[in-house]
Design a protein around this motif. Structure first.
Motif: not given
Length: 187
Positions: A167-187
């Motif tokens: 669960l911790i691994h999955a949540l870590t990846d969810v947070v990371g991938l959505y952060t990356i998705k948002t950052a990639a959209r910005r820049g």
């Protein structure tokens, strides 16, 4: 740039799960289910997993604000932007990785070779995703971070339970991938 589809990611995680089950069947002692279900009661594992996930989310948001322009952050965003992060894909990729990788590394390998060697193998398994070609400051920082996270997952699996680590691994990846998705959209 050709994007890596969610189907490929899910297939890799399914293969990891199958490999884990083979290792468990041939190298672990029975009862297999009992060894995988060891640890705190399931509801405690889930609560601890969600708590760690929320703490990681807060820490990553703060950390990203301070390190958004660092070489390691830019490289991670570039590496993971190759994934198809449309729609719900970050969730599916994260759940598959959390389950498949933890089943293989913590459920199958860690009881046989220990936390430290398993964590080194975990880093090796992520060399392509993070584009570890050659040794430089960025690679050293990212590899040390992955190793540290893997050691934490290992201790969580050992002292709390495999479900909590998943669960911790999955949540870590969810947070990371959505952060990356948002950052990639910005820049």
């Amino acid at each position: 740039m050709k994007r890596v589809g969610v189907g490929r990611q899910l297939a890799v995680c399914a293969a990891m799960s199958c490999l884990a089950l083979i290792v468990i069947a041939f190298l672990h002692k029975p009862p297999y289910a009992a060894s995988l279900a060891a640890g705190l009661p399931l509801h405690y594992q889930m609560g601890i997993g969600l708590g760690f996930g929320c703490c990681y989310w807060a820490a990553s948001q703060i950390g990203y604000r301070f390190a958004a322009n660092s070489e390691s952050t830019r490289s991670t965003i570039e590496s993971y932007s190759r994934l198809n992060l449309d729609g719900w894909n970050p969730l599916w990729i994260s759940l598959a990785a959390g389950f498949g990788e933890e089943l293989l590394f913590r459920g199958a390998l860690q009881p046989l070779i220990g936390i430290w060697i398993t964590s080194a193998l975990f880093v090796l398994a992520h060399t392509k995703a993070y584009r570890f070609n050659g040794l430089n400051k960025r690679v050293a920082i990212q590899a040390a971070g992955i190793f540290t996270v893997s050691v934490i997952f290992g201790f969580v699996a050992e002292y709390i339970g495999l479900v909590a680590a998943m669960l911790i691994h999955a949540l870590t990846d969810v947070v990371g991938l959505y952060t990356i998705k948002t950052a990639a959209r910005r820049g």
